[in-house]
Write a protein that holds these residues in place. Structure first.
Motif, PDB file in Angstrom:
ATOM      1  N   PHE A 280       7.853   7.206   0.746  1.00  0.00           N
ATOM      2  CA  PHE A 280       6.823   6.170   0.895  1.00  0.00           C
ATOM      3  C   PHE A 280       7.362   4.801   0.463  1.00  0.00           C
ATOM      4  O   PHE A 280       7.068   3.783   1.096  1.00  0.00           O
ATOM      5  CB  PHE A 280       5.581   6.523   0.074  1.00  0.00           C
ATOM      6  CG  PHE A 280       4.625   7.431   0.787  1.00  0.00           C
ATOM      7  CD1 PHE A 280       3.703   6.924   1.690  1.00  0.00           C
ATOM      8  CD2 PHE A 280       4.638   8.797   0.561  1.00  0.00           C
ATOM      9  CE1 PHE A 280       2.817   7.759   2.367  1.00  0.00           C
ATOM     10  CE2 PHE A 280       3.763   9.648   1.223  1.00  0.00           C
ATOM     11  CZ  PHE A 280       2.845   9.123   2.123  1.00  0.00           C
TER      12      PHE A 280
ATOM     13  N   SER B 227       0.832  -1.209   0.000  1.00  0.00           N
ATOM     14  CA  SER B 227       0.000   0.000   0.000  1.00  0.00           C
ATOM     15  C   SER B 227       0.868   1.261   0.000  1.00  0.00           C
ATOM     16  O   SER B 227       0.585   2.226  -0.718  1.00  0.00           O
ATOM     17  CB  SER B 227      -0.931   0.010   1.220  1.00  0.00           C
ATOM     18  OG  SER B 227      -1.780  -1.106   1.212  1.00  0.00           O
ATOM     19  N   LEU B 228       1.938   1.240   0.815  1.00  0.00           N
ATOM     20  CA  LEU B 228       2.854   2.382   0.882  1.00  0.00           C
ATOM     21  C   LEU B 228       3.582   2.583  -0.445  1.00  0.00           C
ATOM     22  O   LEU B 228       3.724   3.711  -0.919  1.00  0.00           O
ATOM     23  CB  LEU B 228       3.866   2.177   2.013  1.00  0.00           C
ATOM     24  CG  LEU B 228       3.342   2.308   3.449  1.00  0.00           C
ATOM     25  CD1 LEU B 228       4.365   1.779   4.442  1.00  0.00           C
ATOM     26  CD2 LEU B 228       2.992   3.759   3.771  1.00  0.00           C
TER      27      LEU B 228
ATOM     28  N   ALA C 105       7.772  11.130  -2.291  1.00  0.00           N
ATOM     29  CA  ALA C 105       7.278   9.936  -2.990  1.00  0.00           C
ATOM     30  C   ALA C 105       8.209   8.751  -2.752  1.00  0.00           C
ATOM     31  O   ALA C 105       7.763   7.636  -2.445  1.00  0.00           O
ATOM     32  CB  ALA C 105       7.146  10.218  -4.486  1.00  0.00           C
TER      33      ALA C 105
ATOM     34  N   LEU D 110       9.826   3.613   3.075  1.00  0.00           N
ATOM     35  CA  LEU D 110       9.063   3.163   4.240  1.00  0.00           C
ATOM     36  C   LEU D 110       8.459   1.780   3.968  1.00  0.00           C
ATOM     37  O   LEU D 110       8.443   0.917   4.848  1.00  0.00           O
ATOM     38  CB  LEU D 110       7.962   4.179   4.567  1.00  0.00           C
ATOM     39  CG  LEU D 110       7.144   3.920   5.839  1.00  0.00           C
ATOM     40  CD1 LEU D 110       8.054   3.854   7.067  1.00  0.00           C
ATOM     41  CD2 LEU D 110       6.089   5.015   6.023  1.00  0.00           C
ATOM     42  N   ALA D 111       7.980   1.590   2.742  1.00  0.00           N
ATOM     43  CA  ALA D 111       7.427   0.284   2.341  1.00  0.00           C
ATOM     44  C   ALA D 111       8.499  -0.799   2.458  1.00  0.00           C
ATOM     45  O   ALA D 111       8.236  -1.905   2.946  1.00  0.00           O
ATOM     46  CB  ALA D 111       6.906   0.357   0.909  1.00  0.00           C
TER      47      ALA D 111
ATOM     48  N   THR E 240       1.297   4.044  -2.945  1.00  0.00           N
ATOM     49  CA  THR E 240       1.133   5.481  -2.662  1.00  0.00           C
ATOM     50  C   THR E 240       2.293   6.275  -3.272  1.00  0.00           C
ATOM     51  O   THR E 240       2.083   7.328  -3.882  1.00  0.00           O
ATOM     52  CB  THR E 240       1.069   5.732  -1.137  1.00  0.00           C
ATOM     53  OG1 THR E 240       0.004   4.965  -0.581  1.00  0.00           O
ATOM     54  CG2 THR E 240       0.840   7.213  -0.834  1.00  0.00           C
ATOM     55  N   GLY E 241       3.522   5.757  -3.097  1.00  0.00           N
ATOM     56  CA  GLY E 241       4.698   6.421  -3.655  1.00  0.00           C
ATOM     57  C   GLY E 241       4.647   6.526  -5.167  1.00  0.00           C
ATOM     58  O   GLY E 241       4.948   7.574  -5.743  1.00  0.00           O
TER      59      GLY E 241
END
Length: 300
Positions: free
Chosen positions: A274, A136-137, A271, A277-278, A140-141
């Motif tokens: 994200f 999901s992360l 971007a 982070l993922a 998003t990026g």
């Protein structure tokens, strides 16, 4: 422990190779991306033949080739793998030649997350909570990058998807790494030769001596990290390999920013944030699962 240390070292060297390879393609500004791809295929095949002869694996290689030719499903899988890796290589070379090393690094940052999606959709493996959050992360990026640039990041997506499908096929085809790579390059070899001999504007090896040497070296810089990676994968766990995996795109990104001074806005940083982070969530989830399984194994 000694084997694991050796595996970590081999894996690290392989990903350092992949991380600095954009610098190598940048040394060939006068050669068209499609020409580079064709030379990469030709010289990779010839390097693998030399490697097999030097390591005295010729009889084993011929036995495996015979086995592949007798198994139509395996042969079809290797042909598909050859097409996928060729598309991946061309996209990567073209992206770098156009001055978008940052985009190239994004493709390989996204690769492990695409692996998770393929494992869930095709292999029907269950996606855990950390995997769902990571995907999901990452999505998003990618969406943020699409909004910023006004276009879908096609090249990174093509690189990530083709390499993931390539890995999926390789996972299901039981042949040695050197046999697989040799057959894959041989499959595309006739097309590469025909293009260079009859359709390339420059012709075959009609460059300066330095450029010709670099084109020959393209086969070496292609084959060596693939062989090192295959050996490392046998000696270390998927978790450790997962950590090392990010050396490649990180080196690409650093070279894009500090060596080639590609523009990098705050919006891009968010971007990419994200996506990083993922990766962190994905890696933590793998470590947690690995430790849990290890405790369970000790307990039983």
């Amino acid at each position: 422990m000694k084997e694991q240390k050796k595996g970590v070292l081999l894996g690290f060297i392989a990903y350092v190779f992949w991380g600095i390879i954009p610098i190598y393609w940048k040394l060939l500004p006068t050669v068209e991306p499609l020409d580079i791809l064709c030379y990469r295929i030709i010289w990779s095949f010839l390097f693998m033949i030399v490697y097999i002869l030097i390591t005295k694996k010729w009889s084993l290689f011929l036995a495996e080739v015979k086995m592949v030719l007798q198994d139509k499903k395996k042969l079809f899988a290797i042909i598909c793998a050859a097409i996928l890796i060729s598309v991946n290589w061309f996209t990567f070379i073209y992206t770098v030649s156009q001055g978008h090393v940052t985009q190239a690094s994004l493709g390989y940052y996204m690769n492990p997350l695409v692996n998770v999606l393929l494992a869930t959709l095709i292999l029907k493996e269950k996606l855990n909570r950390s995997g769902m959050i990571a995907c999901s992360l990452a999505l998003t990026g990618v969406v943020l990058l699409t909004i910023q640039t006004g276009e879908i990041p096609v090249a990174p997506l093509v690189m990530a998807v083709t390499f993931s499908f390539y890995g999926l096929i390789k996972k299901g085809v039981t042949v040695s790494s050197y046999t697989g790579l040799t057959i894959e390059t041989f499959v595309i070899l006739p097309v590469a030769m025909i293009y260079l001999l009859f359709f390339s504007q420059q012709g075959f090896m009609n460059y300066e001596a330095t450029t010709n040497l670099l084109l020959v070296g393209a086969g070496i810089v292609t084959a060596i990290p693939l062989l090192l990676f295959a050996e490392a994968a046998k000696q270390i766990s998927y978790i450790i390999l997962g950590f090392i995996q990010y050396v490649g795109p990180t080196l690409m990104l650093l070279s894009a920013l500090f060596l080639y001074h590609e523009p990098y806005s705050a919006e891009q940083f968010i971007a990419f944030g994200f996506i990083w982070l993922a990766i962190a969530v994905f890696t933590y989830g793998n470590i947690y699962t690995y430790r849990k399984e290890k405790r369970f194994a000790k307990g039983s």
